[in-house]
Motif scaffolding. Structure first.
Motif, PDB file in Angstrom:
ATOM      1  N   UNK A   1       0.849  -1.164   0.000  1.00  0.00           N
ATOM      2  CA  UNK A   1       0.000   0.000   0.000  1.00  0.00           C
ATOM      3  C   UNK A   1       0.896   1.228   0.000  1.00  0.00           C
ATOM      4  N   UNK A   2       0.465   2.218  -0.731  1.00  0.00           N
ATOM      5  CA  UNK A   2       1.190   3.480  -0.819  1.00  0.00           C
ATOM      6  C   UNK A   2       0.294   4.583  -0.296  1.00  0.00           C
ATOM      7  N   UNK A   3       0.775   5.307   0.684  1.00  0.00           N
ATOM      8  CA  UNK A   3       0.047   6.485   1.159  1.00  0.00           C
ATOM      9  C   UNK A   3       1.027   7.641   1.071  1.00  0.00           C
ATOM     10  N   UNK A   4       0.893   8.430   0.023  1.00  0.00           N
ATOM     11  CA  UNK A   4       1.804   9.542  -0.212  1.00  0.00           C
ATOM     12  C   UNK A   4       0.981  10.819  -0.290  1.00  0.00           C
ATOM     13  N   UNK A   5       1.109  11.648   0.713  1.00  0.00           N
ATOM     14  CA  UNK A   5       0.295  12.856   0.798  1.00  0.00           C
ATOM     15  C   UNK A   5       1.058  14.126   0.455  1.00  0.00           C
ATOM     16  N   UNK A   6       2.347  14.022   0.227  1.00  0.00           N
ATOM     17  CA  UNK A   6       3.162  15.222   0.070  1.00  0.00           C
ATOM     18  C   UNK A   6       2.730  16.082  -1.107  1.00  0.00           C
ATOM     19  N   UNK A   7       2.279  15.493  -2.184  1.00  0.00           N
ATOM     20  CA  UNK A   7       1.905  16.263  -3.367  1.00  0.00           C
ATOM     21  C   UNK A   7       0.476  16.805  -3.295  1.00  0.00           C
ATOM     22  N   UNK A   8      -0.265  16.474  -2.232  1.00  0.00           N
ATOM     23  CA  UNK A   8      -1.637  16.955  -2.113  1.00  0.00           C
ATOM     24  C   UNK A   8      -1.712  18.449  -1.804  1.00  0.00           C
ATOM     25  N   UNK A   9      -0.578  19.051  -1.492  1.00  0.00           N
ATOM     26  CA  UNK A   9      -0.565  20.497  -1.257  1.00  0.00           C
ATOM     27  C   UNK A   9      -0.763  21.271  -2.554  1.00  0.00           C
ATOM     28  N   UNK A  10      -0.570  20.613  -3.701  1.00  0.00           N
ATOM     29  CA  UNK A  10      -0.822  21.256  -4.991  1.00  0.00           C
ATOM     30  C   UNK A  10      -2.312  21.553  -5.121  1.00  0.00           C
ATOM     31  N   UNK A  11      -2.649  22.492  -5.956  1.00  0.00           N
ATOM     32  CA  UNK A  11      -4.060  22.856  -6.130  1.00  0.00           C
ATOM     33  C   UNK A  11      -4.683  21.959  -7.198  1.00  0.00           C
ATOM     34  N   UNK A  41      -7.399   1.995  -6.764  1.00  0.00           N
ATOM     35  CA  UNK A  41      -7.166   3.339  -6.254  1.00  0.00           C
ATOM     36  C   UNK A  41      -8.366   3.776  -5.445  1.00  0.00           C
ATOM     37  N   UNK A  42      -8.117   4.461  -4.358  1.00  0.00           N
ATOM     38  CA  UNK A  42      -9.162   5.014  -3.506  1.00  0.00           C
ATOM     39  C   UNK A  42      -8.829   6.478  -3.246  1.00  0.00           C
ATOM     40  N   UNK A  43      -9.842   7.325  -3.283  1.00  0.00           N
ATOM     41  CA  UNK A  43      -9.656   8.721  -2.902  1.00  0.00           C
ATOM     42  C   UNK A  43     -10.551   9.007  -1.712  1.00  0.00           C
ATOM     43  N   UNK A  44     -10.117   9.923  -0.858  1.00  0.00           N
ATOM     44  CA  UNK A  44     -10.878  10.177   0.360  1.00  0.00           C
ATOM     45  C   UNK A  44     -10.721  11.620   0.821  1.00  0.00           C
ATOM     46  N   UNK A  45     -11.751  12.096   1.475  1.00  0.00           N
ATOM     47  CA  UNK A  45     -11.683  13.404   2.119  1.00  0.00           C
ATOM     48  C   UNK A  45     -11.171  13.270   3.545  1.00  0.00           C
ATOM     49  N   UNK A  46     -10.880  12.039   3.971  1.00  0.00           N
ATOM     50  CA  UNK A  46     -10.333  11.800   5.302  1.00  0.00           C
ATOM     51  C   UNK A  46      -8.816  11.862   5.257  1.00  0.00           C
ATOM     52  N   UNK A  47      -8.205  12.400   6.282  1.00  0.00           N
ATOM     53  CA  UNK A  47      -6.750  12.461   6.388  1.00  0.00           C
ATOM     54  C   UNK A  47      -6.289  11.168   7.058  1.00  0.00           C
ATOM     55  N   UNK A  48      -6.043  10.138   6.252  1.00  0.00           N
ATOM     56  CA  UNK A  48      -5.796   8.789   6.763  1.00  0.00           C
ATOM     57  C   UNK A  48      -4.311   8.488   6.904  1.00  0.00           C
ATOM     58  N   UNK A  49      -3.980   7.713   7.947  1.00  0.00           N
ATOM     59  CA  UNK A  49      -2.648   7.134   8.015  1.00  0.00           C
ATOM     60  C   UNK A  49      -2.721   5.757   7.342  1.00  0.00           C
ATOM     61  N   UNK A  50      -1.614   5.061   7.215  1.00  0.00           N
ATOM     62  CA  UNK A  50      -1.576   3.792   6.486  1.00  0.00           C
ATOM     63  C   UNK A  50      -2.499   2.745   7.103  1.00  0.00           C
ATOM     64  N   UNK A  51      -2.521   2.635   8.414  1.00  0.00           N
ATOM     65  CA  UNK A  51      -3.363   1.637   9.077  1.00  0.00           C
ATOM     66  C   UNK A  51      -4.851   1.905   8.818  1.00  0.00           C
ATOM     67  N   UNK A  52      -5.253   3.158   8.927  1.00  0.00           N
ATOM     68  CA  UNK A  52      -6.656   3.514   8.674  1.00  0.00           C
ATOM     69  C   UNK A  52      -7.023   3.256   7.214  1.00  0.00           C
ATOM     70  N   UNK A  53      -6.138   3.616   6.319  1.00  0.00           N
ATOM     71  CA  UNK A  53      -6.399   3.416   4.893  1.00  0.00           C
ATOM     72  C   UNK A  53      -6.557   1.932   4.573  1.00  0.00           C
ATOM     73  N   UNK A  54      -5.696   1.107   5.134  1.00  0.00           N
ATOM     74  CA  UNK A  54      -5.774  -0.332   4.893  1.00  0.00           C
ATOM     75  C   UNK A  54      -7.095  -0.903   5.385  1.00  0.00           C
TER      76      UNK A  54
END
Length: 64
Positions: A1-11, A41-54
């Protein structure tokens, strides 16, 4: 599983987007013996960590 949030700061056009999760699974079809790799692929409005996402992704996949 990949949880990469760093690029979400883009508009982007998805207001409230907090997480994009990529799940890659190796699947072995019992009836045919064929082995494949599936990507979901899953998209979410929740700010998930890896465990929650899994947990959420496993629940979503099990319901299909």
């Amino acid at each position: 599983m990949l949880v990469n949030k760093s690029w979400l700061n883009n508009k982007y056009q998805w207001v409230g987007l907090k997480s994009i999760i990529k799940v890659t699974s190796d699947v072995h079809e019992k009836t045919t013996g064929k082995a494949t790799t599936e990507t979901r692929w899953y998209i979410s409005s929740l700010d998930l960590n890896a465990e929650q996402a899994l947990t959420i992704c496993d629940s979503a996949h099990a319901s299909h």
